[in-house]
Design an enzyme around this catalytic site. Structure first.
Site, mmCIF file in Angstrom:
data_model
loop_
_atom_site.group_PDB
_atom_site.id
_atom_site.type_symbol
_atom_site.label_atom_id
_atom_site.label_comp_id
_atom_site.label_asym_id
_atom_site.label_seq_id
_atom_site.Cartn_x
_atom_site.Cartn_y
_atom_site.Cartn_z
ATOM 1 C CB ALA A 38 96.997 108.236 -5.346
ATOM 2 N N GLY A 87 91.201 112.658 -1.592
ATOM 3 C CA GLY A 87 91.283 112.639 -0.162
ATOM 4 C C GLY A 87 92.470 112.361 0.318
ATOM 5 C CB SER A 126 90.613 102.530 10.898
ATOM 6 O OG SER A 126 89.586 103.290 11.376
ATOM 7 C CE1 TYR A 148 86.982 100.902 7.037
ATOM 8 C CE2 TYR A 148 86.244 101.578 9.167
ATOM 9 C CZ TYR A 148 87.047 101.709 7.815
ATOM 10 O OH TYR A 148 87.939 102.668 8.046
#
Length: 344
Positions: free
Chosen positions: A46, A49, A174, A200
């Protein structure tokens, strides 16, 4: 003056259209105005971004915000900035390195000692397409940070989350999960040539599968868990991808990138939405694409794979494995996790 009317009009139209297009692709803002006064929120990663802007938004809503970050200098700076911007004094910086199981356990012990409740956990931190690096415990970095670190963190906080129910867990995944494949014979890329993109995608698929199995185990506890794709956001996450390092990409693709890619403030809206929206009370085990619930990829809906990943992850991080079919969370904590922290 008349000769300037047309070019000025054209320029205004172009700029206005660009703004509208950018707003369209951003997916909108969280429609809820809900306050979270009296609630404690933990957000990993945190200090910059999406995580930082999520913390700022939730601080404005009155929550007690805990920024969990690896870089404490940047974390303290972010906490000071958010406190000054929101006038919320309950914004605190805490150290946690998702690439270290020891660091995660120490973080959770401090949370259990210092915090009466945890109402919202946002598993936001992540790495994207980094080189072939290993975590402190020898895990492939993307799988280790994006999945295993948050898997352990969440499990160790479950007891607190259940006691604070109704509470919420948000896992940032994602769209890349659609290209993900779980190689259960080689989750850590020790037997095959390392592919940073495939690694990823595997880690992002793991986020959705973890969400699915955790939701099953948490049925009846009052704790919900959902995964979200925040959209494509201009953050430091893509620093290993090599984007915009060539004259072509910076000059030709730059304007298109600006139109299609969100700001961190826009990218934070899906996390805020899942954290506060009244209409999502009781909604669990779902995948959201920005602000809309959508079906994830077929491989992300495989209940058998979700349980298999859970069991493999529990073994890797040293947690008791949940019994299949029991439908309740494994809230046991090992004796090592119960030991008091050394005096600092």
């Amino acid at each position: 003056m008349n000769k300037y009317i047309l070019p000025v009009s054209v320029m205004g139209t172009v700029i206005g259209s660009a703004v509208l297009i950018k707003d369209y692709f951003s997916g909108g803002v969280c429609p809820s105005k809900a306050k979270i006064t009296g609630k404690t929120v933990i957000i990993t990663g945190a200090n910059t971004g999406i995580g930082k802007e999520t913390a700022r938004d939730l601080a404005r809503r009155g929550g007690r915000i805990i920024l969990g970050c690896r870089d404490m200098e940047k974390c303290e700076e972010a906490a000071r900035e958010i406190r000054g911007d929101t006038l919320n004094r309950n914004v605190h910086a805490r150290h946690v390195d998702l690439a270290s199981l020891k660091s995660i356990r120490e973080f959770v012990q401090k949370i259990n000692q210092e915090e009466e409740r945890v109402d919202i956990l946002i598993n936001n931190a992540g790495v994207m397409r980094c080189p072939s690096w290993k975590t402190e415990d020898g895990f492939e970095m993307q799988f280790g940070v994006n999945h295993l670190g948050h898997f352990l963190l969440t499990n160790l906080l479950l007891e607190k989350l259940v006691k604070s129910a109704p509470s919420r867990i948000i896992n940032l995944s994602s769209l890349a999960h659609v290209a993900g494949e779980m190689d259960f014979d080689d989750l850590n890329w020790e037997q095959k040539k390392y592919d940073t993109k495939r690694a990823y995608c595997q880690s992002k698929l793991a986020n959705v599968l973890f969400t699915k199995e955790l939701a099953r185990q948490l049925q009846g506890t009052g704790v919900t868990v959902n995964a979200v794709h925040p959209g494509v956001v201009a953050t430091d996450l893509g620093r290993h991808t090599g984007m915009h390092q060539s004259p072509f990409s910076s000059t030709v693709l730059g304007p298109l990138f600006y139109l299609l890619v969100k700001t961190p403030t826009q990218g934070a809206q899906p996390s805020v939405f899942l954290a506060v929206a009244e209409e999502l009370a009781g909604v669990t085990g779902k995948y959201f694409d920005v602000l809309k619930e959508k079906e994830p990829a077929p491989q992300a809906q495989d209940a058998e794979a979700a349980l298999k990943l859970w069991q493999a992850s529990a073994r890797l991080v040293g947690l008791p494995q949940a019994e299949s079919g029991k439908g309740s969370p494994s809230l046991q904590v090992s004796q090592e996790d119960r030991r008091p922290l050394p005096a600092s």
